[in-house]
Design an enzyme around this catalytic site. Structure first.
Site, short mmCIF file in Angstrom:
data_model
loop_
_atom_site.label_atom_id
_atom_site.label_comp_id
_atom_site.label_asym_id
_atom_site.label_seq_id
_atom_site.Cartn_x
_atom_site.Cartn_y
_atom_site.Cartn_z
N ARG A 60 0.82 -1.22 0.00
CA ARG A 60 0.00 0.00 0.00
C ARG A 60 0.85 1.26 0.00
NH1 ARG A 60 -3.51 -1.65 4.88
NH2 ARG A 60 -2.48 -3.67 4.83
N GLU A 97 0.85 -5.24 13.34
CA GLU A 97 -0.32 -5.47 14.19
C GLU A 97 -0.79 -6.92 14.07
OE1 GLU A 97 -3.71 -2.98 13.31
OE2 GLU A 97 -4.58 -3.31 15.28
O1 LIG Z 1 2.68 0.10 11.71
P1 LIG Z 1 2.62 -1.39 11.42
O2 LIG Z 1 2.14 -2.18 12.59
O3 LIG Z 1 3.90 -1.90 10.85
O4 LIG Z 1 1.48 -1.62 10.33
C1 LIG Z 1 1.32 -0.82 9.20
C2 LIG Z 1 1.65 -1.56 7.95
O5 LIG Z 1 0.74 -2.68 7.77
C3 LIG Z 1 0.17 -2.63 6.47
O6 LIG Z 1 0.95 -3.31 5.52
P2 LIG Z 1 0.99 -4.90 5.35
O7 LIG Z 1 2.29 -5.39 5.92
O8 LIG Z 1 -0.27 -5.49 5.85
O9 LIG Z 1 1.17 -5.08 3.79
P3 LIG Z 1 0.30 -4.73 2.48
O10 LIG Z 1 0.46 -3.25 2.24
O11 LIG Z 1 0.98 -5.55 1.45
O12 LIG Z 1 -1.15 -5.11 2.70
C4 LIG Z 1 0.16 -1.15 6.15
O13 LIG Z 1 0.05 -0.90 4.76
C5 LIG Z 1 1.46 -0.66 6.73
O14 LIG Z 1 2.55 -0.83 5.85
N1 LIG Z 2 -5.85 -2.02 11.44
C1 LIG Z 2 -5.23 -2.01 10.25
N2 LIG Z 2 -5.92 -1.73 9.13
C2 LIG Z 2 -5.29 -1.73 7.92
N3 LIG Z 2 -4.00 -1.98 7.77
C3 LIG Z 2 -3.27 -2.26 8.86
N4 LIG Z 2 -1.95 -2.53 9.04
C4 LIG Z 2 -1.74 -2.74 10.36
N5 LIG Z 2 -2.88 -2.60 11.06
C5 LIG Z 2 -3.85 -2.29 10.15
#
Ligand SMILES: O=P(O)(O)OC[C@H]1O[C@H](OP(=O)(O)OP(=O)(O)O)[C@H](O)[C@@H]1O
Ligand SMILES: Nc1ncnc2[nH]cnc12
Length: 175
Positions: A60, A97
């Site tokens: 993302r 998370e």
């Molecule tokens: O602050 P944090 O606890 O690290 O969480 C935030 C991260 O989690 C999600 O990515 P994810 O790793 O789910 O990957 P994605 O973008 O491929 O869905 C989001 O896009 C952030 O990068």
């Molecule tokens: N609550 C949440 N919603 C979407 N993306 C996340 N990445 C980590 N926590 C998340």
């Protein structure tokens, strides 16, 4: 704008795991004017930090960071999940998370002394942001700020990066 923006975030209970409220930004992306306004707000922030380059974590962070980089005419560095980049990489592991992972960037992606801002959709525990900081600093860059569509302050991500400036468009409490 913050109000309209918040209306376009879908909150999905128990995804991907029980107890998580997933904040889904895809309705924002579908609305061209809103996506543009959000990009513009983040671009103003990145400009105020006098950044040379943006780092965006997969996946993302690519969606959020790339249009900011093109609006400002600065470079974009993808921080990718493991084994996706073809040349020599720097790697950092982290927890988030709902799980754990690693991120990699090409070793020549950041030049010593470059001012870097991380752009992503959401700040939760800051595991991802800390991994980006480690990668940036290992390559001699300076992390001068970070910006997000969404921040979850209750998860205290900011506290894990004392001194780092964080900008977000909306905050959700009770996540
Ligand atoms: O602050 P944090 O606890 O690290 O969480 C935030 C991260 O989690 C999600 O990515 P994810 O790793 O789910 O990957 P994605 O973008 O491929 O869905 C989001 O896009 C952030 O990068
Ligand atoms: N609550 C949440 N919603 C979407 N993306 C996340 N990445 C980590 N926590 C998340």
């Amino acid at each position: 704008m913050a109000n309209d923006f918040e209306k376009h975030i879908a909150s999905v209970k128990d995804f991907p795991n029980k107890g998580i409220i997933f904040r889904d930004i895809t309705p924002v992306l579908q609305d061209g004017k809103l996506f543009q306004a959000a990009t513009h707000k983040l671009a103003e922030y990145v400009k105020s930090k006098n950044a040379d380059i943006i780092v965006g974590p997969e996946a993302r962070g690519f969606i959020v960071g790339c249009p900011v980089a093109t609006e400002l005419g600065i470079g974009f560095v993808p921080a990718r999940k493991p084994h996706k980049l073809p040349r020599e990489v720097e790697r950092a592991s982290y927890d988030l998370e709902y799980g754990s992972n690693s991120l990699e960037i090409h070793k020549d992606a950041i030049k010593p002394g470059q001012r870097v801002v991380v752009c992503d959709d959401l700040l939760a525990t800051a595991g991802t942001l800390r991994a980006c900081k480690q990668l940036i600093e290992n390559l001699g860059g300076e992390l001068v700020g970070s910006c997000f569509y969404i921040e979850l302050p209750d998860l205290k991500g900011k506290e894990k990066l004392p001194g780092l400036d964080v900008f977000s468009l909306v905050k959700y409490h009770g996540a």
